[in-house]
Scaffold this motif. Structure first.
Motif, short mmCIF file in Angstrom:
data_model
loop_
_atom_site.label_atom_id
_atom_site.label_comp_id
_atom_site.label_asym_id
_atom_site.label_seq_id
_atom_site.Cartn_x
_atom_site.Cartn_y
_atom_site.Cartn_z
N VAL A 1 1.24 2.51 7.67
CA VAL A 1 2.28 2.31 6.64
C VAL A 1 3.64 1.93 7.23
N THR A 2 3.94 2.41 8.45
CA THR A 2 5.25 2.04 9.01
C THR A 2 5.26 0.56 9.42
N ASP A 3 4.09 0.05 9.82
CA ASP A 3 3.99 -1.40 10.11
C ASP A 3 4.16 -2.19 8.81
N ILE A 4 3.58 -1.66 7.73
CA ILE A 4 3.72 -2.33 6.43
C ILE A 4 5.21 -2.33 6.04
N ALA A 5 5.88 -1.20 6.28
CA ALA A 5 7.31 -1.11 5.95
C ALA A 5 8.10 -2.14 6.77
N LEU B 1 3.04 -10.38 -0.01
CA LEU B 1 2.59 -9.62 1.16
C LEU B 1 1.21 -9.05 0.85
N ARG B 2 0.23 -9.53 1.59
CA ARG B 2 -1.15 -9.10 1.32
C ARG B 2 -1.53 -7.97 2.28
N TYR B 3 -1.53 -6.76 1.75
CA TYR B 3 -1.80 -5.58 2.60
C TYR B 3 -3.29 -5.45 2.89
N PHE B 4 -3.57 -5.01 4.11
CA PHE B 4 -4.94 -4.64 4.48
C PHE B 4 -4.98 -3.12 4.65
N ALA B 5 -5.62 -2.44 3.73
CA ALA B 5 -5.82 -0.98 3.75
C ALA B 5 -4.67 -0.17 4.37
N PRO B 6 -3.55 -0.09 3.69
CA PRO B 6 -2.41 0.68 4.22
C PRO B 6 -2.78 2.15 4.37
N SER B 7 -2.47 2.72 5.51
CA SER B 7 -2.88 4.10 5.76
C SER B 7 -1.85 4.81 6.64
N ALA C 1 -1.57 -6.85 8.43
CA ALA C 1 -2.82 -6.27 8.93
C ALA C 1 -2.67 -5.90 10.40
N ALA C 2 -3.56 -5.02 10.86
CA ALA C 2 -3.53 -4.63 12.26
C ALA C 2 -4.34 -5.61 13.11
#
Ligand code: UPG
Length: 389
Positions: free
Chosen positions: A209-213, A148-154, A237-238
């Motif tokens: 972060v909830t989208d990442i979750a 899972l390649r995260y884009f700037a989790p915030s 990513a968004a």
């Protein structure tokens, strides 16, 4: 859940339980401690592992690369060994958009090449672990891996119970802005103002972060599908980029506070998603003075003292015309002649430079359009006397 307590506070586990309504079984253990890890794997029936344990600050990784490589890679190796020994062969790996380095095309999709031009040790450590995981999948078809390649989790959970309360002096952008807004810091340092973007500051795709979750929950379902095989990568990513200055302005509006900032140089060799409107990724413009260094030598090495440094007066990135003025090259010619006498000759392939010495302008110069060709030729001429720029 198992973790070393460097960044977690016991209270946060309780809050996760409150938000999810589920009991969290927590072991405080260093993942590099193989025997402890084994015990936990023996105690529970584990179907799949989500591996999030890593150092994560880009700026810090530039200052302490070894700590990042040791921590991020060795934890993964020990974990993988224990998983293999305990026959747990499903892994969801927390990777990063940093593996793409400077993107060659936008939007960056999962089939974009990885590892080339990574701009910092953090990103490279994630790339290395991805490669290790691919090798593990190749060696044994029972392994299943999702990267899972995260884009700037915030951001934080909407309840306000779980957010980021960093202990490190190195902060991601949004917690740092929040600390300025809360009066815990006086101002924010903006790293880099020379990116090829709307306002010159770096663009990131900030993902909640909830989208990442949610992405992890979906990955858990995916990896258990009958047809899933080997490894697959997904971007989390968004899909929309904002510059650092835009984020600050949005924060000011929402928090109704003034956020002070100061402009600094880039933190790393710059990675930016560039402007959404630009079709291709352009070379970053360099603002300010440039110093050009030129060495001369042959197969026996560089000639002592035969290096020329001069400062360019132009502010745009194409300083070559200026650099190759006959006067400048004449200095090199004098140095070469002093060293090799009349033995020295400029190689025929260096047509472009020869033309400049003859005083031809760029427009009259046949090869001037292809500087890359010239450089390649120089590289392949190691056995010849050549000017190498
Ligand atoms: O005080 C600060 C902090 C950050 N930035 C800039 O803000 C942008 C975003 O930086 P940051 O929030 O630190 O995120 P990244 O460096 O993009 O890294 C984050 O996002 C990655 C995915 O893109 C994750 O893999 C990393 O773990 C996570 O730290 C960058 O241009 C920074 O240079 C500043 O200008 N000032």
């Amino acid at each position: 859940m198992f973790a070393k307590s460097t960044n977690e506070k016991p209270e946060s586990i309780k809050r996760v339980e409150k938000v999810t309504g589920r009991l969290v079984i927590f072991y405080e253990v260093d993942i590099c401690n193989k025997s402890e890890l084994h015990k936990i794997f023996k105690l529970h029936k584990i179907d799949c592992v989500i591996h999030l344990a890593a150092f994560k600050y880009v700026g810090e990784s530039v200052k302490t690369p070894l700590a990042y490589y040791v921590n991020n890679i060795s934890t993964s190796l020990v974990l993988l060994e224990v998983m293999q020994e305990c026959r747990v062969k499903k892994l969801i790996f927390s990777s990063s958009s940093n593996v793409y380095g400077n993107p060659k095309f936008l939007p960056v999709t999962e089939d974009h090449c990885t590892g080339q031009n990574c701009t910092n040790p953090y990103g490279r450590s994630k790339y290395f672990v991805e490669e290790i995981l691919k090798d593990v999948c190749t060696s044994d078809p029972d392994w299943r891996v999702i990267l899972l390649r995260y884009f700037a989790p915030s951001g934080a959970h909407r309840s306000g119970l779980i957010g980021e309360d960093p202990l490190s002096e190195h902060l991601n952008l949004i917690p740092c802005i929040a600390q300025v807004a809360a009066g815990q810091r006086t101002k924010i340092k903006i790293f880099g103002q020379d990116y090829n973007t709307r306002d010159g500051t770096c663009i990131r795709d900030y993902t909640h972060v909830t989208d990442i979750a949610d992405g992890h929950v979906k990955a858990l379902k995916k990896i258990s599908e009958d047809l899933f095989k080997g490894w697959t990568a997904y971007n989390l990513a968004a899909g929309k980029g904002y510059t650092v200055l835009e984020i600050i302005k949005i924060f000011e509006k929402v928090a109704k506070r003034n956020i002070k900032y100061e402009l600094f140089d880039r933190r790393t060799v710059g990675r930016s998603w560039q402007d959404d409107d630009l079709k291709t990724v352009k070379t970053t413009k360099v603002v300010g003075k440039r110093y050009i260094v030129l060495h001369a030598g042959n197969k026996n090495g560089f000639i002592p003292g035969a290096d020329l440094v001069f400062s360019s007066s132009t502010k745009n990135s194409d300083y070559h015309g200026e650099m190759n003025q006959a006067a400048k090259l004449q200095n090199v010619q004098t140095l070469l002649e002093a060293h090799f006498g009349k033995e020295w000759a400029q190689h025929d392939n260096l047509e472009w430079y020869k033309n400049i010495l003859k005083g031809l302008k760029d427009s009259e110069n046949e090869n001037s359009q292809d500087q890359e060709y010239e450089e390649e030729e120089c590289n392949s001429l190691e056995d010849e006397i050549a000017i190498h720029i």
